[in-house]
Design a protein around this motif. Sequence first.
Motif, mmCIF file in Angstrom:
data_model
loop_
_atom_site.group_PDB
_atom_site.id
_atom_site.type_symbol
_atom_site.label_atom_id
_atom_site.label_comp_id
_atom_site.label_asym_id
_atom_site.label_seq_id
_atom_site.Cartn_x
_atom_site.Cartn_y
_atom_site.Cartn_z
ATOM 1 N N VAL A 9 37.506 23.769 60.995
ATOM 2 C CA VAL A 9 37.033 25.054 60.497
ATOM 3 C C VAL A 9 35.653 24.878 59.863
ATOM 4 O O VAL A 9 35.366 23.833 59.267
ATOM 5 N N SER A 10 34.819 25.888 59.981
ATOM 6 C CA SER A 10 33.509 25.828 59.320
ATOM 7 C C SER A 10 33.709 25.998 57.819
ATOM 8 O O SER A 10 34.645 26.673 57.371
ATOM 9 N N SER A 11 32.854 25.383 57.057
ATOM 10 C CA SER A 11 32.987 25.497 55.594
ATOM 11 C C SER A 11 32.792 26.939 55.146
ATOM 12 O O SER A 11 33.405 27.378 54.170
ATOM 13 N N GLU A 12 31.969 27.700 55.880
ATOM 14 C CA GLU A 12 31.756 29.109 55.529
ATOM 15 C C GLU A 12 33.045 29.913 55.687
ATOM 16 O O GLU A 12 33.393 30.723 54.812
ATOM 17 N N ASP A 13 33.736 29.702 56.809
ATOM 18 C CA ASP A 13 35.002 30.418 57.023
ATOM 19 C C ASP A 13 36.035 30.030 55.974
ATOM 20 O O ASP A 13 36.729 30.884 55.426
ATOM 21 N N LEU A 14 36.127 28.741 55.708
ATOM 22 C CA LEU A 14 37.101 28.290 54.715
ATOM 23 C C LEU A 14 36.815 28.913 53.351
ATOM 24 O O LEU A 14 37.721 29.440 52.698
ATOM 25 N N LYS A 15 35.565 28.911 52.942
ATOM 26 C CA LYS A 15 35.198 29.499 51.651
ATOM 27 C C LYS A 15 35.480 30.996 51.627
ATOM 28 O O LYS A 15 35.977 31.527 50.635
ATOM 29 N N LYS A 16 35.153 31.666 52.725
ATOM 30 C CA LYS A 16 35.357 33.111 52.804
ATOM 31 C C LYS A 16 36.835 33.470 52.628
ATOM 32 O O LYS A 16 37.196 34.312 51.797
ATOM 33 N N PHE A 17 37.705 32.815 53.404
ATOM 34 C CA PHE A 17 39.129 33.153 53.348
ATOM 35 C C PHE A 17 39.785 32.626 52.070
ATOM 36 O O PHE A 17 40.738 33.229 51.577
ATOM 37 N N GLU A 18 39.269 31.544 51.523
ATOM 38 C CA GLU A 18 39.771 31.049 50.243
ATOM 39 C C GLU A 18 39.446 32.041 49.127
ATOM 40 O O GLU A 18 40.287 32.330 48.275
ATOM 41 N N ARG A 19 38.231 32.585 49.156
ATOM 42 C CA ARG A 19 37.817 33.570 48.154
ATOM 43 C C ARG A 19 38.710 34.801 48.212
ATOM 44 O O ARG A 19 39.217 35.282 47.189
ATOM 45 N N ILE A 20 38.937 35.314 49.424
ATOM 46 C CA ILE A 20 39.788 36.501 49.595
ATOM 47 C C ILE A 20 41.195 36.220 49.086
ATOM 48 O O ILE A 20 41.773 37.015 48.340
ATOM 49 N N TYR A 21 41.752 35.071 49.471
ATOM 50 C CA TYR A 21 43.107 34.706 49.049
ATOM 51 C C TYR A 21 43.190 34.599 47.528
ATOM 52 O O TYR A 21 44.103 35.145 46.902
ATOM 53 N N ASN A 22 42.229 33.907 46.923
ATOM 54 C CA ASN A 22 42.257 33.714 45.464
ATOM 55 C C ASN A 22 42.058 35.016 44.699
ATOM 56 O O ASN A 22 42.670 35.213 43.645
ATOM 57 N N GLU A 23 41.232 35.914 45.231
ATOM 58 C CA GLU A 23 41.060 37.227 44.590
ATOM 59 C C GLU A 23 42.383 37.988 44.587
ATOM 60 O O GLU A 23 42.771 38.589 43.585
ATOM 61 N N GLN A 24 43.072 37.958 45.712
ATOM 62 C CA GLN A 24 44.361 38.644 45.792
ATOM 63 C C GLN A 24 45.408 37.951 44.928
ATOM 64 O O GLN A 24 46.247 38.612 44.318
ATOM 65 N N ARG A 26 44.880 36.417 42.131
ATOM 66 C CA ARG A 26 44.612 36.825 40.746
ATOM 67 C C ARG A 26 45.115 38.238 40.459
ATOM 68 O O ARG A 26 45.531 38.536 39.348
ATOM 69 N N SER A 27 45.074 39.104 41.469
ATOM 70 C CA SER A 27 45.551 40.477 41.272
ATOM 71 C C SER A 27 47.063 40.588 41.488
ATOM 72 O O SER A 27 47.619 41.679 41.425
ATOM 73 N N SER A 28 47.712 39.470 41.782
ATOM 74 C CA SER A 28 49.173 39.376 41.959
ATOM 75 C C SER A 28 49.694 40.047 43.218
ATOM 76 O O SER A 28 50.894 40.265 43.346
ATOM 77 N N VAL A 29 48.811 40.413 44.137
ATOM 78 C CA VAL A 29 49.245 41.021 45.394
ATOM 79 C C VAL A 29 48.509 40.336 46.544
ATOM 80 O O VAL A 29 47.375 40.675 46.869
ATOM 81 N N VAL A 30 49.181 39.345 47.140
ATOM 82 C CA VAL A 30 48.594 38.627 48.265
ATOM 83 C C VAL A 30 49.181 39.202 49.544
ATOM 84 O O VAL A 30 50.402 39.191 49.734
ATOM 85 N N THR A 31 48.331 39.694 50.417
ATOM 86 C CA THR A 31 48.809 40.240 51.690
ATOM 87 C C THR A 31 49.158 39.101 52.645
ATOM 88 O O THR A 31 48.644 37.987 52.522
ATOM 89 N N GLN A 32 50.034 39.415 53.599
ATOM 90 C CA GLN A 32 50.383 38.453 54.646
ATOM 91 C C GLN A 32 49.122 38.006 55.376
ATOM 92 O O GLN A 32 48.972 36.830 55.687
#
Length: 157
Positions: A9-24, A26-32
């Motif tokens: 995986v590219s580091s950009e993609d990994l960072k992008k999806f990691e950021r989205i996952y971590n934001e969710q 923190r908000s206690s609602v992680v989508t599938q």
Amino acid sequence: MEDVLEEVVSSEDLKKFERIYNEQLRSSVVTQKAQFEYAWCLVRSKYPADIGKGIILLEDLFRKHNNSEKRDCLYYLAIGNARIKEYSKALAYVRKFLQVEPGNQQVQHLETLIKKKMEKEGLYGMAIAGGVIIGIASIVGLSVAMILAKPYYYYVI
């Protein structure tokens, strides 16, 4: 298909999806979708620790969700485990997938590839073990020869 096991995986993609996952997270609602996309990136990482984390996230999704997600989870669980050389687990996931969709040629090819890697690394492991055994036998043989030669040496002097 072999590219799938080697793809990183590219580091950009990994960072992008990691950021989205971590934001969710923190908000206690992680989508599938967020969990799957992050896990999908992690199993394609070049780092075994990331791959392991991705496997954990995919196993969690597999336990919780419906059939369409389970299918994708099984596929990437097989890939992730193969990438960290957990070939028996990888084959188990491939076989679960093929029980549901026996005609899937992509997964059948993945199964063949995993079996080839097992054979290759099994033979390689046996060669290393054989070399170690030969080395130990040589040392033991030399030691025995030295012990047996010692009494003769005392008689000569």
